[in-house]
Design an enzyme around this catalytic site. Structure first.
Site, PDB file in Angstrom:
ATOM      1  N   GLY A 100       0.408   5.318  -4.479  1.00 54.28           N
ATOM      2  CA  GLY A 100      -0.197   6.556  -4.964  1.00 54.28           C
ATOM      3  C   GLY A 100       0.264   7.760  -4.154  1.00 54.28           C
ATOM      4  O   GLY A 100       0.682   8.778  -4.705  1.00 54.28           O
ATOM      5  N   LEU A 120      12.020 -20.124  -3.187  1.00 54.39           N
ATOM      6  CA  LEU A 120      10.979 -19.205  -2.709  1.00 54.39           C
ATOM      7  C   LEU A 120       9.671 -19.493  -3.441  1.00 54.39           C
ATOM      8  O   LEU A 120       9.662 -19.651  -4.667  1.00 54.39           O
ATOM      9  CB  LEU A 120      11.406 -17.750  -2.973  1.00 54.39           C
ATOM     10  CG  LEU A 120      10.407 -16.659  -2.586  1.00 54.39           C
ATOM     11  CD1 LEU A 120      10.222 -16.587  -1.073  1.00 54.39           C
ATOM     12  CD2 LEU A 120      10.870 -15.290  -3.110  1.00 54.39           C
ATOM     13  N   TRP A 129     -10.776  -2.489  -9.479  1.00 54.81           N
ATOM     14  CA  TRP A 129     -11.348  -2.156 -10.798  1.00 54.81           C
ATOM     15  C   TRP A 129     -12.067  -0.818 -10.746  1.00 54.81           C
ATOM     16  O   TRP A 129     -12.299  -0.190 -11.784  1.00 54.81           O
ATOM     17  CB  TRP A 129     -12.352  -3.228 -11.244  1.00 54.81           C
ATOM     18  CG  TRP A 129     -11.761  -4.581 -11.473  1.00 54.81           C
ATOM     19  CD1 TRP A 129     -11.900  -5.671 -10.661  1.00 54.81           C
ATOM     20  CD2 TRP A 129     -10.943  -5.015 -12.570  1.00 54.81           C
ATOM     21  NE1 TRP A 129     -11.221  -6.751 -11.189  1.00 54.81           N
ATOM     22  CE2 TRP A 129     -10.631  -6.379 -12.363  1.00 54.81           C
ATOM     23  CE3 TRP A 129     -10.445  -4.378 -13.714  1.00 54.81           C
ATOM     24  CZ2 TRP A 129      -9.840  -7.117 -13.244  1.00 54.81           C
ATOM     25  CZ3 TRP A 129      -9.665  -5.119 -14.600  1.00 54.81           C
ATOM     26  CH2 TRP A 129      -9.369  -6.461 -14.363  1.00 54.81           C
ATOM     27  N   HIS A 146       3.200   3.197  -8.833  1.00 49.14           N
ATOM     28  CA  HIS A 146       3.050   1.757  -9.082  1.00 49.14           C
ATOM     29  C   HIS A 146       4.300   1.188  -9.760  1.00 49.14           C
ATOM     30  O   HIS A 146       4.713   0.064  -9.466  1.00 49.14           O
ATOM     31  CB  HIS A 146       1.810   1.489  -9.930  1.00 49.14           C
ATOM     32  CG  HIS A 146       0.523   1.829  -9.237  1.00 49.14           C
ATOM     33  ND1 HIS A 146       0.279   1.495  -7.921  1.00 49.14           N
ATOM     34  CD2 HIS A 146      -0.602   2.486  -9.665  1.00 49.14           C
ATOM     35  CE1 HIS A 146      -0.932   1.916  -7.578  1.00 49.14           C
ATOM     36  NE2 HIS A 146      -1.470   2.531  -8.605  1.00 49.14           N
ATOM     37  N   ASP A 178       0.828  -1.200   0.000  1.00 48.89           N
ATOM     38  CA  ASP A 178       0.000   0.000   0.000  1.00 48.89           C
ATOM     39  C   ASP A 178       0.868   1.259   0.000  1.00 48.89           C
ATOM     40  O   ASP A 178       1.965   1.266   0.564  1.00 48.89           O
ATOM     41  CB  ASP A 178      -0.910  -0.024   1.251  1.00 48.89           C
ATOM     42  CG  ASP A 178      -2.092   0.910   1.113  1.00 48.89           C
ATOM     43  OD1 ASP A 178      -2.304   1.474   0.017  1.00 48.89           O
ATOM     44  OD2 ASP A 178      -2.816   1.093   2.105  1.00 48.89           O
TER      45      ASP A 178
END
Ligand code: FPP
Length: 241
Positions: A15, A123, A61, A29, A12
């Site tokens: 932006g 991993l 979306w 992003h 998070d």
């Protein structure tokens, strides 16, 4: 340091990170995506076996067309690049979430990447795309009902059986969940799987969450008194009552 076997991360703050720099959200992003590469490598080096990241939720979306289109472009290029990253890190990549909603070329890239990396072992890297925990649970319930109708399953549904219908089938539950950028919510992420997971919230936005930040989160996790069903880890056999 006791390194968690499975770390789940909510990526998070891309932006806000970009906005603070006077840049468009998409730039955040891109930087977040670059950071994902870094953190995969760091996690592997630290000995983390499973890493699961929330990259695109069923709710995402609803963002502007411009932002969603930008994210799709990023997924397209990342999924291709990830073939090399998977090989370099000996990393098995799996997408969780209903990726049938994506364009055909993205779906093909996902399947190619999963097939290419399926035998890599160091991993296990899960990317949640068009993922929402409630959606995952409902898809599982509906498949289960279908299998019951077809006579493939009989008797009571156990936790183990139900888990095997989830997108995360076969994966251990996360030991540590990290959410960057200050929000103190789960946002519909791995609700079933995180029943006993330790949570770590940090104000650091995802693009700035580096090796030191990951180590800090693991150190905090190490300070926790881990209890499973009321019994402290390592004490299960020594308890008298
Ligand atoms: C949250 O930040 C982030 C996302 C919705 C997308 C996460 C995507 C990436 C890290 C990049 C691509 C990932 C892959 C797998 C290629 P936000 O936009 O909600 O930030 P904000 O809360 O500051 O607005």
């Amino acid at each position: 340091m006791n390194v968690p076997n499975h770390i789940a991360i909510i990526l998070d703050g891309n932006g806000r990170w970009a906005k603070k720099r006077g840049m468009p959200r998409g730039y955040g992003h891109v930087k977040g995506c670059e950071n994902l590469e870094t953190i995969c490598e760091v996690a592997k080096d630290l000995g983390v076996k499973y890493l699961t990241v929330y990259a695109f939720s069923t709710e995402n979306w609803k963002r502007s067309k411009e932002e969603v289109d930008g994210l799709m472009r990023l997924f397209r290029s990342y999924l291709k690049k990830c073939l090399k990253i998977a090989k370099k890190n000996d990393m098995c990549v799996r997408v969780i979430g209903d990726y049938s909603a994506f364009d055909a070329d993205i779906r093909e890239s996902i399947e190619k990447l999963q097939e290419f990396s399926k035998d890599f072992k160091t991993l296990h890297f899960q990317i949640a795309l068009n993922y929402g925990s409630r959606d995952e649970i409902l898809r599982a319930v509906n498949r289960l009902l279908r299998d019951e109708k077809d006579g493939k399953i009989t008797g009571k549904v156990t936790e183990e059986m139900f888990s095997s219908y989830l997108d995360t089938a076969g994966l251990p539950d996360p030991d540590l969940m990290i959410r960057t950028s200050g929000e103190l919510r789960l946002s519909n992420y791995l609700l079933w799987q995180m029943a006993y997971t330790e949570f770590y919230f940090t104000p650091v936005p995802w693009p700035d969450f580096d090796r030191e930040e990951l180590i800090r989160a693991i150190e905090k996790y190490n300070e926790r008194d881990r209890r499973y069903g009321g019994v402290k880890e390592g004490e299960a056999c020594s308890k008298q009552d």
